[in-house]
Design a protein around this motif. Structure first.
Motif, PDB file in Angstrom:
ATOM      1  N   MET A  43     -67.206  59.372 -48.655  1.00 12.91           N
ATOM      2  CA  MET A  43     -66.875  59.129 -50.049  1.00 12.91           C
ATOM      3  C   MET A  43     -65.596  59.865 -50.462  1.00 12.91           C
ATOM      4  O   MET A  43     -64.744  59.316 -51.142  1.00 12.91           O
ATOM      5  CB  MET A  43     -68.037  59.567 -50.949  1.00 12.91           C
ATOM      6  N   ASN A  44     -65.466  61.151 -50.024  1.00 13.54           N
ATOM      7  CA  ASN A  44     -64.261  61.909 -50.370  1.00 13.54           C
ATOM      8  C   ASN A  44     -63.007  61.270 -49.797  1.00 13.54           C
ATOM      9  O   ASN A  44     -61.944  61.271 -50.428  1.00 13.54           O
ATOM     10  CB  ASN A  44     -64.376  63.347 -49.876  1.00 13.54           C
ATOM     11  N   VAL A  45     -63.128  60.716 -48.579  1.00 22.68           N
ATOM     12  CA  VAL A  45     -61.977  60.047 -47.954  1.00 22.68           C
ATOM     13  C   VAL A  45     -61.550  58.851 -48.789  1.00 22.68           C
ATOM     14  O   VAL A  45     -60.353  58.627 -49.021  1.00 22.68           O
ATOM     15  CB  VAL A  45     -62.313  59.622 -46.515  1.00 22.68           C
ATOM     16  N   SER A  78     -49.358  69.560 -54.736  1.00 27.79           N
ATOM     17  CA  SER A  78     -50.445  68.603 -54.924  1.00 27.79           C
ATOM     18  C   SER A  78     -50.554  67.778 -53.656  1.00 27.79           C
ATOM     19  O   SER A  78     -49.539  67.334 -53.115  1.00 27.79           O
ATOM     20  CB  SER A  78     -50.185  67.670 -56.115  1.00 27.79           C
ATOM     21  N   PRO A  79     -51.774  67.548 -53.152  1.00 31.53           N
ATOM     22  CA  PRO A  79     -51.933  66.713 -51.965  1.00 31.53           C
ATOM     23  C   PRO A  79     -51.950  65.227 -52.303  1.00 31.53           C
ATOM     24  O   PRO A  79     -52.114  64.396 -51.405  1.00 31.53           O
ATOM     25  CB  PRO A  79     -53.276  67.171 -51.404  1.00 31.53           C
ATOM     26  N   PHE A  80     -51.780  64.889 -53.570  1.00 36.88           N
ATOM     27  CA  PHE A  80     -51.806  63.495 -54.008  1.00 36.88           C
ATOM     28  C   PHE A  80     -50.547  63.125 -54.788  1.00 36.88           C
ATOM     29  O   PHE A  80     -49.812  62.228 -54.410  1.00 36.88           O
ATOM     30  CB  PHE A  80     -53.038  63.237 -54.890  1.00 36.88           C
ATOM     31  N   GLY A 104     -55.491  65.271 -49.010  1.00 41.96           N
ATOM     32  CA  GLY A 104     -56.329  66.116 -49.848  1.00 41.96           C
ATOM     33  C   GLY A 104     -56.224  67.591 -49.508  1.00 41.96           C
ATOM     34  O   GLY A 104     -56.781  68.430 -50.212  1.00 41.96           O
ATOM     35  N   THR A 105     -55.492  67.926 -48.431  1.00 37.68           N
ATOM     36  CA  THR A 105     -55.354  69.317 -48.007  1.00 37.68           C
ATOM     37  C   THR A 105     -54.163  69.963 -48.698  1.00 37.68           C
ATOM     38  O   THR A 105     -53.079  69.372 -48.771  1.00 37.68           O
ATOM     39  CB  THR A 105     -55.173  69.398 -46.478  1.00 37.68           C
ATOM     40  N   TYR A 106     -54.363  71.173 -49.192  1.00 37.59           N
ATOM     41  CA  TYR A 106     -53.301  71.898 -49.878  1.00 37.59           C
ATOM     42  C   TYR A 106     -52.510  72.812 -48.948  1.00 37.59           C
ATOM     43  O   TYR A 106     -51.283  72.888 -49.047  1.00 37.59           O
ATOM     44  CB  TYR A 106     -53.885  72.758 -51.012  1.00 37.59           C
ATOM     45  N   ARG A 107     -53.207  73.567 -48.086  1.00 37.12           N
ATOM     46  CA  ARG A 107     -52.552  74.612 -47.288  1.00 37.12           C
ATOM     47  C   ARG A 107     -52.664  74.322 -45.802  1.00 37.12           C
ATOM     48  O   ARG A 107     -53.638  73.717 -45.344  1.00 37.12           O
ATOM     49  CB  ARG A 107     -53.137  75.984 -47.623  1.00 37.12           C
TER      50      ARG A 107
END
Length: 242
Positions: free
Chosen positions: A1-3, A134-136, A176-179
């Protein structure tokens, strides 16, 4: 779902940028991740701003000061309040207008952040390592170098092109990854003289190189498309807005 949610977020951002953004003086960010503009601020103004940063940080009685765990990176949020006479040299309104045209949004709140970097064991550089703001969403930072920046005193560096298609990078850098701890791609460092303006789409993977010698002074413009954005940055930094 997150993907799936992450996928929809990126699709929505891409559609919005094509429909309303990618215009104005910063439209070069469609293709270039960052660009440096030399000689934007007079060196005498840079010196005065550096002196103000030192005075505020060395007094240490300001509730707008944040420091990293090593004591290398010291920041003043809301720095515009400390330099009213110098503020016209930063052309903040023009920068905000250019940012809004590129992002296709309207800035509702903003602040300047000044920081001083000095060498300390274990420092990770300005920003605490490689990351995306932002990852988006695409985001834009305007960063004024107040001191000469060379390879050893913590230059801004980034992975060229990493602000564009996130799907081509998703195996190495999940959406969705920040670091990021392990970045194999070659990074480009921005070295420049005091008074230069760096403009970057900070959806790109970027960060300040760990500082090894000397010092580095800079001022960064943060913009937000909601009225509480500036206050939220204070709170997330553990500080209280004035």
């Amino acid at each position: 779902m997150n993907v799936l949610i992450n996928h929809l977020k990126v699709v929505g951002v891409s559609f919005h940028m094509r429909l309303r953004g990618q215009k104005g003086p910063f439209k070069f960010l469609r293709h270039e991740t960052a660009q440096i503009f030399p000689g934007v601020i007079p060196r005498a103004v840079c010196e005065e701003a550096r002196n103000t940063i030192d005075q505020v940080l060395d007094r240490g009685d300001n509730n707008r000061i944040w420091r990293d765990a090593t004591g290398s990176d010291s920041r003043i949020l809301g720095f515009e309040k400390d330099i009213p006479a110098l503020l016209p040299y930063f052309y903040v309104e023009s920068c905000i207008s250019a940012i809004d045209s590129y992002l296709g949004k309207s800035t509702q709140s903003w602040l300047l952040m000044a920081n001083r970097l000095i060498p300390r064991s274990g420092n990770k550089g300005s920003g605490g390592g490689l990351h995306r703001d932002s990852p988006f969403s695409h985001q834009v930072k305007c960063i004024w170098y107040l001191s000469d920046v060379h390879a050893a005193n913590g230059p801004f560096e980034y992975v060229p092109g990493s602000h564009r298609n996130l799907y081509s990078q998703r195996n190495k850098y999940p959406i969705g990854t920040y670091r990021f701890e392990n970045v194999s791609e070659e990074r480009k460092a921005i070295t420049a003289e005091a008074g230069s303006l760096l403009v970057c789409d900070t959806r790109a993977i970027h960060g300040g190189r760990p500082i090894a010698e000397g010092s580095r002074y800079a001022v960064t413009l943060y913009t937000f498309d909601d009225a509480t954005g500036a206050d939220r940055l204070f709170r997330s930094s553990g500080l209280k807005p004035d």
